[in-house]
Design an enzyme around this catalytic site. Structure first.
Site, PDB file in Angstrom:
ATOM      1  N   LYS A 166       0.866  -1.181   0.000  1.00 22.21           N
ATOM      2  CA  LYS A 166       0.000   0.000   0.000  1.00 22.21           C
ATOM      3  C   LYS A 166       0.901   1.228   0.000  1.00 22.21           C
ATOM      4  O   LYS A 166       1.661   1.457   0.940  1.00 22.21           O
ATOM      5  CB  LYS A 166      -0.914   0.012   1.228  1.00 22.21           C
ATOM      6  CG  LYS A 166      -1.871   1.211   1.251  1.00 22.21           C
ATOM      7  CD  LYS A 166      -2.795   1.124   2.453  1.00 22.21           C
ATOM      8  CE  LYS A 166      -3.787   2.274   2.476  1.00 22.21           C
ATOM      9  NZ  LYS A 166      -4.683   2.201   3.640  1.00 22.21           N
ATOM     10  N   LYS A 196       1.116   9.951   5.454  1.00 25.24           N
ATOM     11  CA  LYS A 196       1.297   8.590   5.983  1.00 25.24           C
ATOM     12  C   LYS A 196       2.593   7.951   5.482  1.00 25.24           C
ATOM     13  O   LYS A 196       2.717   6.725   5.407  1.00 25.24           O
ATOM     14  CB  LYS A 196       0.078   7.736   5.612  1.00 25.24           C
ATOM     15  CG  LYS A 196      -1.233   8.336   6.147  1.00 25.24           C
ATOM     16  CD  LYS A 196      -2.425   7.417   5.943  1.00 25.24           C
ATOM     17  CE  LYS A 196      -3.686   8.033   6.563  1.00 25.24           C
ATOM     18  NZ  LYS A 196      -4.847   7.128   6.489  1.00 25.24           N
ATOM     19  N   LYS A 227      -2.249  -1.547  -3.666  1.00 23.02           N
ATOM     20  CA  LYS A 227      -3.062  -0.325  -3.689  1.00 23.02           C
ATOM     21  C   LYS A 227      -2.139   0.883  -3.843  1.00 23.02           C
ATOM     22  O   LYS A 227      -1.151   0.964  -3.116  1.00 23.02           O
ATOM     23  CB  LYS A 227      -3.846  -0.225  -2.375  1.00 23.02           C
ATOM     24  CG  LYS A 227      -4.778   0.975  -2.285  1.00 23.02           C
ATOM     25  CD  LYS A 227      -5.490   1.007  -0.927  1.00 23.02           C
ATOM     26  CE  LYS A 227      -6.422   2.215  -0.857  1.00 23.02           C
ATOM     27  NZ  LYS A 227      -7.045   2.368   0.456  1.00 23.02           N
TER      28      LYS A 227
END
Length: 305
Positions: A166, A196, A227
């Site tokens: 991710k 993040k 993702k």
């Protein structure tokens, strides 16, 4: 299929994702899933829009047995017993700081403390009837910890779809609008990271995906997710060629929004471009595709307009 829902009765359209709404948990959710099932889509992922007053720095609402996610899972399984319900395991919908993990006052994301809460969250979802729990948080070691927690509580048949690769992507913007889950600014001396990047992957880093995949396999993941989707076709192929596990691709909100915006302006043929995008995710090696276009694509594939 995607099912984002909130605790009210009415569906609330999401401005940055035309055609997608936060679904009222009792009626809109059931109606949307019934339509998807009628077209052959029998797997859904549940994402909750948590009311702000229930958000805390540690996100305990994530494992509330009567929380919105838990109630929705039970309602879906009671209504459609053979529906495959996937969940989201992460703290960002419940965390007033907008992060997937617990944020220490100096801005460090607390990995191990977060994993403990993720285990409680996964077990509460399994207890509600989830078939697959899906940790999207990117904390280290969480797949193994969740597997042990599920087995300890007797949920040996509940599977884990790990968000293995991710990336810290700009393509998630519309989804964070949908759940109001973007990182928040710090107050009263607290440092809250504005992004993040300390736990999601660097978009420039190809090889780290392989390290993450090997760790997730060893820890007991059943499915591995990449993702976003289209900007990361090479990562999907990398995992497909290096693992016997099923590979999932998340065709994310920004990808959906771009196609919708261009189609609304008459600049692209929506059906042809969407089907080509989904075909590309499949060609790259994904066995499952999570898409906001699932129901529409199923209609197109059935010959409906």
């Amino acid at each position: 299929g995607w099912a984002g829902r909130h605790d009210g009765e009415k569906n609330i359209p999401i401005d940055s994702m035309p055609g997608v709404s936060r679904l009222g948990w009792k009626h809109g959710l059931i109606d949307s899933v019934a339509e998807a099932r009628s077209l052959g889509v029998n797997q859904v992922v549940i994402f909750p829009k948590t009311p702000d007053h229930l958000k805390t720095p540690t996100g305990e609402e994530a494992f509330n047995p009567n929380g919105l996610a838990q109630r929705s899972i039970s309602l879906l399984k009671d209504t459609f017993p053979d529906l495959e319900v996937y969940t989201d395991v992460a703290l960002d919908p419940y965390n007033c700081d907008g992060h997937d993990g617990i944020v220490r006052d100096d801005g460090v994301i607390l990995n191990d403390e977060t994993v403990e809460y993720l285990c409680r969250q996964a077990v509460s979802q399994a207890r509600a009837g989830a078939d697959v729990v899906s940790p999207s948080d990117m904390m280290d070691g969480r797949v193994g910890a969740i597997r042990r927690a599920l087995d300890r509580e007797g949920f040996t048949n509940v599977s884990i779809m790990s968000y293995t690769a991710k990336y810290a992507s700009a393509f998630y913007g519309p989804f964070r609008d949908a759940l109001a889950s973007a990182p928040q600014a710090g107050t009263s001396g607290r440092v809250i990271p504005p992004n993040k990047k300390t736990y999601q992957q660097d978009p420039a880093n190809y090889r780290e995906a392989l390290r993450e995949a090997r760790a997730d396999e060893a820890e007991g993941a059943d499915i591995m997710m990449v993702k976003p989707g289209l900007p990361y076709l090479d990562i999907i192929r990398l995992l497909r060629d290096n693992s016997p596990l099923p590979i999932a691709a998340y065709h994310v909100s920004g990808e959906y929004a771009m196609l919708k915006a261009a189609a609304e302006r008459g600049w692209l043929d929506e059906e042809e471009c969407v089907m080509e995008a989904l075909l590309s995710l499949r060609r790259a090696g994904s066995d499952l595709i999570l898409s906001y276009y699932a129901t529409e694509a199923a209609k197109w594939m059935a010959g409906e307009k």
